[in-house]
Design an enzyme around this catalytic site. Structure first.
Site, PDB file in Angstrom:
ATOM      1  N   CYS A  26       0.840  -1.207   0.000  1.00 47.60           N
ATOM      2  CA  CYS A  26       0.000   0.000   0.000  1.00 47.60           C
ATOM      3  C   CYS A  26       0.873   1.255   0.000  1.00 47.60           C
ATOM      4  O   CYS A  26       1.402   1.653   1.048  1.00 47.60           O
ATOM      5  CB  CYS A  26      -0.935  -0.018   1.205  1.00 47.60           C
ATOM      6  SG  CYS A  26      -1.953   1.460   1.293  1.00 47.60           S
ATOM      7  N   CYS A  50      -0.459   4.127   2.198  1.00 51.23           N
ATOM      8  CA  CYS A  50      -0.329   3.897   3.651  1.00 51.23           C
ATOM      9  C   CYS A  50       1.125   4.085   4.093  1.00 51.23           C
ATOM     10  O   CYS A  50       1.388   4.654   5.142  1.00 51.23           O
ATOM     11  CB  CYS A  50      -0.744   2.480   4.039  1.00 51.23           C
ATOM     12  SG  CYS A  50      -2.185   1.843   3.227  1.00 51.23           S
ATOM     13  N   ASP A  51       2.059   3.562   3.318  1.00 51.70           N
ATOM     14  CA  ASP A  51       3.448   3.448   3.785  1.00 51.70           C
ATOM     15  C   ASP A  51       4.446   4.352   3.064  1.00 51.70           C
ATOM     16  O   ASP A  51       5.609   4.428   3.471  1.00 51.70           O
ATOM     17  CB  ASP A  51       3.914   1.986   3.636  1.00 51.70           C
ATOM     18  CG  ASP A  51       3.048   1.037   4.444  1.00 51.70           C
ATOM     19  OD1 ASP A  51       2.520   1.460   5.486  1.00 51.70           O
ATOM     20  OD2 ASP A  51       2.885  -0.130   4.037  1.00 51.70           O
TER      21      ASP A  51
END
Ligand code: NAP
Length: 303
Positions: A132, A135-136
């Site tokens: 992701c 997200c990261d």
């Protein structure tokens, strides 16, 4: 309190749209979701291909959709469904916490990340390997990273990362992309994106954390090491139908067999969204499936 007209399994765009349609037809609706509402769209930084809405983040889209469904009276509970059984008119839905009954069920469970299948991939998740980018991505600010895959997810991830990291290698096993040409063109305009074509990731390097990947050219067999801190795997998705295999038909790839009317072979069991057999898996077609499945379910309930 555990009886509803309709139970929707999955609170992604297909499931929540189904809930909106069924509530507008005055049916009682429970939506059961194992993770978080919104489904995979919450990982998309910027949606640009949904009619009328020129730009919206995946998280905002999911939150707006959730608010719309719940304001209409749909109940959303975070419970993982473990089985669905059809006993004539009654459908029984078992979660890890409760058992429910409904007249009809819509399976809108979507899909999960496909793994790359390289040794130590699982061990390095959270230590450099991610599925992701939104997200990261922030953890890799000003670092060098790679994205692997050639679909829209890989292209959009690479575009997103190019603005926050130092360099992005886009590794693809072919030399043409499955994803949209317009996104490829935007990536070509980025100074810090290097395309690595016809290549497979054949090893993950680094003991405690990822420090690089070995890529092997499919045509020449030549190996090359890319020194990177992050590897974003975007090689497609696998339909989440494992819990329903005994109930409905699935094809060889695991997709629930249903036509454009979203009906399965079991009366009263419908399927909507990315876990269904279909040609185009997009946000707009997931929402369309939700509308169709709910309309069919209402017809079934009223018959
Ligand atoms: P996808 O379209 O299935 O693409 C997966 C990519 O990964 C393909 O390029 C495939 O290569 C490659 N691949 C598969 N297995 C691999 C392996 N073991 N090793 C290396 N590469 C591998 O998946 P996706 O990008 O996740 O997209 C899923 C669906 O969501 C698509 O329909 C997509 O259009 C849609 N989507 C839409 C949007 C949007 O509308 N904004 C955003 C994201 C996703 P090959 O091409 O060689 O098969």
């Amino acid at each position: 309190m555990n009886q509803f007209d309709l139970i929707v399994v999955g609170a992604g765009p297909a499931g929540l749209t189904a809930a909106i349609y069924a509530r507008r037809a005055s049916k009682t609706v429970l939506v059961l979701e194992a993770k978080a509402w919104g489904g995979q769209i919450i990982n998309t930084p910027d949606i640009e291909n949904y009619p009328v809405v020129a730009h919206i983040s995946g998280v905002d889209f999911a939150n707006d959709l959730y608010r719309q469904a719940t304001a209409l009276g749909a109940e959303v509970r975070l419970e993982k469904v473990v089985s669905v059984q059809a006993q004539g008119q009654t459908k029984r839905v078992q979660t890890t916490k409760n058992e429910y009954e409904a007249g009809a069920v819509i399976l809108a469970t979507g899909s999960e990340n496909r793994k790359l299948g390289v040794e130590r991939e699982q061990a390095l998740v959270g230590r450099g390997v991610s599925y992701c980018a939104t997200c990261d991505g922030n953890f890799f600010r000003k670092r060098d990273v790679a994205v692997v895959g050639g679909g829209n997810t890989a292209l959009e991830d690479a575009l997103y990362l190019a603005d926050i990291v130092n360099k992005v290698y886009l590794i693809h096993r072919r030399d043409s992309f499955r994803g949209e040409e317009s996104t490829v063109a935007r990536l070509r305009g980025k100074q810090n994106v290097e395309f690595v074509y016809n290549a497979n990731v054949t090893a993950l390097l680094g003991e405690k954390r990822l420090t690089g990947v070995e890529v092997t050219d499919k045509l020449t067999g030549e190996k090359r090491t890319l020194a990177i801190d992050g590897l974003f795997v975007a090689v497609g998705r696998i339909p989440e139908n494992e819990s329903f295999r005994a109930l409905i038909d699935v094809d060889e790839a695991g997709y629930a067999v249903a036509g454009e009317n979203c009906r399965t072979r079991v009366p009263g069991i419908f399927v909507a969204g990315d876990n269904r057999t279909k040609e185009v898996r997009q946000l707009v077609t997931a929402a369309a499936d939700g509308a169709v499945a709910a309309t069919e379910a209402v017809k079934y309930l009223n018959a």
